[in-house]
Design an enzyme around this catalytic site. Structure first.
Site, PDB file in Angstrom:
ATOM      1  N   ALA A  16      28.518  28.564 -18.391  1.00 18.64           N
ATOM      2  CA  ALA A  16      27.842  27.267 -18.509  1.00 18.64           C
ATOM      3  C   ALA A  16      27.317  27.108 -19.931  1.00 18.64           C
ATOM      4  O   ALA A  16      26.996  28.083 -20.595  1.00 18.64           O
ATOM      5  CB  ALA A  16      26.695  27.195 -17.523  1.00 18.64           C
ATOM      6  N   SER A 264      17.252  33.148 -23.327  1.00 23.48           N
ATOM      7  CA  SER A 264      18.593  33.579 -22.938  1.00 23.48           C
ATOM      8  C   SER A 264      19.047  32.854 -21.679  1.00 23.48           C
ATOM      9  O   SER A 264      18.259  32.186 -21.007  1.00 23.48           O
ATOM     10  CB  SER A 264      18.610  35.088 -22.706  1.00 23.48           C
ATOM     11  OG  SER A 264      18.135  35.373 -21.403  1.00 23.48           O
ATOM     12  N   LYS A 265      20.312  33.026 -21.382  1.00 19.80           N
ATOM     13  CA  LYS A 265      20.878  32.381 -20.200  1.00 19.80           C
ATOM     14  C   LYS A 265      20.206  32.887 -18.942  1.00 19.80           C
ATOM     15  O   LYS A 265      20.140  32.204 -17.935  1.00 19.80           O
ATOM     16  CB  LYS A 265      22.376  32.665 -20.106  1.00 19.80           C
ATOM     17  CG  LYS A 265      23.199  31.917 -21.138  1.00 19.80           C
ATOM     18  CD  LYS A 265      24.673  31.944 -20.797  1.00 19.80           C
ATOM     19  CE  LYS A 265      25.439  31.052 -21.766  1.00 19.80           C
ATOM     20  NZ  LYS A 265      26.845  30.918 -21.439  1.00 19.80           N
ATOM     21  N   ARG A 266      19.745  34.101 -18.983  1.00 18.57           N
ATOM     22  CA  ARG A 266      19.129  34.681 -17.788  1.00 18.57           C
ATOM     23  C   ARG A 266      17.684  34.231 -17.594  1.00 18.57           C
ATOM     24  O   ARG A 266      17.126  34.369 -16.522  1.00 18.57           O
ATOM     25  CB  ARG A 266      19.178  36.213 -17.858  1.00 18.57           C
ATOM     26  CG  ARG A 266      20.555  36.780 -17.561  1.00 18.57           C
ATOM     27  CD  ARG A 266      20.574  38.254 -17.812  1.00 18.57           C
ATOM     28  NE  ARG A 266      20.144  38.566 -19.167  1.00 18.57           N
ATOM     29  CZ  ARG A 266      20.911  38.478 -20.243  1.00 18.57           C
ATOM     30  NH1 ARG A 266      22.165  38.070 -20.113  1.00 18.57           N
ATOM     31  NH2 ARG A 266      20.459  38.758 -21.445  1.00 18.57           N
ATOM     32  N   ASP A 267      17.076  33.697 -18.651  1.00 20.05           N
ATOM     33  CA  ASP A 267      15.654  33.357 -18.567  1.00 20.05           C
ATOM     34  C   ASP A 267      15.367  32.259 -17.571  1.00 20.05           C
ATOM     35  O   ASP A 267      14.343  32.278 -16.898  1.00 20.05           O
ATOM     36  CB  ASP A 267      15.125  32.903 -19.934  1.00 20.05           C
ATOM     37  CG  ASP A 267      14.881  34.097 -20.822  1.00 20.05           C
ATOM     38  OD1 ASP A 267      14.638  35.181 -20.271  1.00 20.05           O
ATOM     39  OD2 ASP A 267      14.942  33.952 -22.047  1.00 20.05           O
TER      40      ASP A 267
END
Ligand code: GLU
Length: 510
Positions: A16, A264-267
């Site tokens: 994404a 980050s993307k995980r945040d």
């Protein structure tokens, strides 16, 4: 001759699109529009191992949702596409000739070192870097005869092409945001430009060749690419393209809300907010990440929010339409320091856009929510729903929060909030409500003014206390001590329903 401004957004389809990538796309777009230039979308898919199916479609859909319009490239009517193809995996033949050009001019060389051999070197030599200080110890076309090189290739051995970086030379990168950045070439390694294994160039070569062929004038991208910029300058020089080298602008990073490190993307879902424009279903891992669109944000609010993360105009104006951004944006007001991702501010922007939005549109957005809660919206005149959302929108950030605020307009209370009852339903309340009922029943003029003129003198005369009576009345109508002004509620409910609710409340709580 002044060249037409051409910028590109060049994401890799590796998942994404991160919200930071969206901001990069937005700044490119604003710059293009402001300068009457072109905005290109190029897909950098040379790293096949990281390719994620659906990512390209996701990028196109996200940009469309946000009204970041692409003039040329992927997702655009092909008749306008004069510099294609715009997917790097479809440009192999083009890259071949440029790899050859660098080999022929002595700016690049072929290297056969296997991953194991490189690993061994790293173990032998501390801080090993493949560069001028080590390349003559390695297995490459600089240390072999032409015949040996040919034999290796003919025997099917895999190879890479490396850029030959001359050591100890100051490389100047002029950045439109950071000014002059100088780096000594000795710290740059002989980057791999092409790999025979997949017959594809690496990011660096493809990026430079494409920016040149697509006549890009300004490269506006994330700060994470700043360390690559000196190498890119050297590549332009090696190709002899110094004259038309694009200007660089490296945008500040988006930082975590506490400012500690890159967002980050995980945040996102970890910290409770989306970091993607649209919800993303990762087919590889089966995970779903939330998106701004599905969380109920208006695209205009997301754009406004992102625009101000790293850029600010001279005054303290905060609400900008896309057109105003196009007029006011300037690269020299983009900050060098990272921008903290203040998610609460994102909600605030949505709140502002909700307040400015036409109630007709909000009502349309609210209708499916009514249906979800078992309310048949057709029994209400359109103006009633518009009036209700207009009354309550000030209290919410999202349309999805409206139900919570105004459910009592549509559904009579079936239970009464305990806390409110304790505090506001007095011993005399049933009696007060009985008297109030009698007054209401005789009343024909149901306007706020008439009701006020009817009720207030009665309370005064009986010395019941306005608060005591009106709070109990409110509990009858809402089921709790909340809601807008009481005459707003009676206005929407009408005489019959108001009376019914008061009767019911007395019946249950007498
Ligand atoms: N493909 C790179 C990325 O994913 C593009 C970097 C650039 O704009 O040069 O960010």
């Amino acid at each position: 001759m002044k060249r037409k401004v051409r910028v590109r957004f060049a994401p890799s389809p590796t998942g994404a699109l991160h919200i930071g990538g969206v901001r990069t796309a937005l700044y490119n777009y604003l710059f293009a529009r402001q300068n009457g230039g072109d905005m290109l979308l190029r897909i950098e898919d040379t790293d096949s191992a990281r390719f994620v199916p659906g990512a390209e479609e996701y990028i196109i859909e996200a940009l469309r949702w946000l009204h970041i319009e692409i003039d040329e490239g992927i997702g655009v009517d092909s008749s306008l596409n004069s510099h294609g193809p715009y997917r790097q995996s479809e440009r192999r033949d083009i890259y071949h000739q440029y790899v050859k050009q660098l080999l022929d001019s002595g700016n690049a060389y072929i290297a056969f070192d296997t991953p194991q051999e490189l690993e061994q070197k790293r173990n032998e030599i501390k801080n090993f870097q493949y560069d001028a200080s080590t390349r003559m110890q390695m297995r490459n076309s600089l240390t072999m005869t032409a015949q040996e090189v040919k034999n290796h290739i003919d025997s099917g051995e895999q190879y890479v092409v490396r850029f030959k970086v001359n050591p100890d030379e100051d490389v100047h990168v002029h950045d439109l945001i950071r000014g002059e950045v100088v780096i000594n070439s000795s710290i740059i390694d002989d980057k791999v430009l092409y790999k025979s294994a997949d017959d594809l160039p690496t990011y660096h070569l493809a990026n430079i060749v494409d920016d040149h062929l697509m006549e890009i004038t300004h490269v506006i991208r994330g700060e994470e690419w700043l360390p690559s910029a000196p190498l890119h300058v050297l590549l332009y020089r090696a190709f002899g393209w110094d004259d038309t080298m694009p200007q660089f602008a490296h945008l500040p990073l988006l930082l975590k809300p506490d400012g500690n490190g890159k967002l980050s993307k995980r945040d996102g879902d970890r910290l409770g907010f989306p970091v993607f424009p649209l919800e993303f279903h990762d087919q590889k891992t089966g995970t779903v990440s939330s998106g701004y669109r599905e969380s109920g944000y208006y695209p205009e609010a997301v754009i406004n929010f992102l625009a101000l993360l790293g850029w600010h105009a001279t005054g303290d104006k905060e609400i900008y339409s896309m057109q105003e951004l196009i007029n006011d944006f300037s690269l020299d007001r983009v900050s060098k320091a990272g921008a903290k991702f203040d998610f609460e501010k994102g909600k605030w922007f949505n709140h502002q856009y909700l307040q400015m939005r036409d109630n007709k549109l909000i009502a349309q957005e609210f209708i499916p929510i009514l249906k979800e809660h078992g309310v048949n919206p057709e029994i209400y005149p359109a103006e009633t729903i518009e009036h209700i959302v207009g009354l309550m929108k000030e209290r919410v950030n999202f349309v999805s929060e409206l139900w919570e605020q105004c459910n009592f307009f549509f559904v009579a209370p079936t239970e009464y909030d305990e806390k409110s009852m304790k505090k506001r339903w007095k011993e005399d309340s049933p009696k007060h409500m009985q008297e109030l009922l009698a007054l209401l029943k005789q009343q024909d003029d149901w306007s706020a003014e008439a009701l006020d003129n009817l009720i207030m003198p009665w309370i005064a005369e009986k010395e019941y206390g306005v608060g005591i009576v009106m709070n109990a009345f409110r509990i009858c109508l809402v089921g709790a001590a909340r809601g807008p002004h009481i005459w707003e509620i009676t206005d929407v409910l009408g005489k019959e329903e108001t009376i019914r609710r008061v009767e019911e409340c007395i019946r249950r709580n007498a």
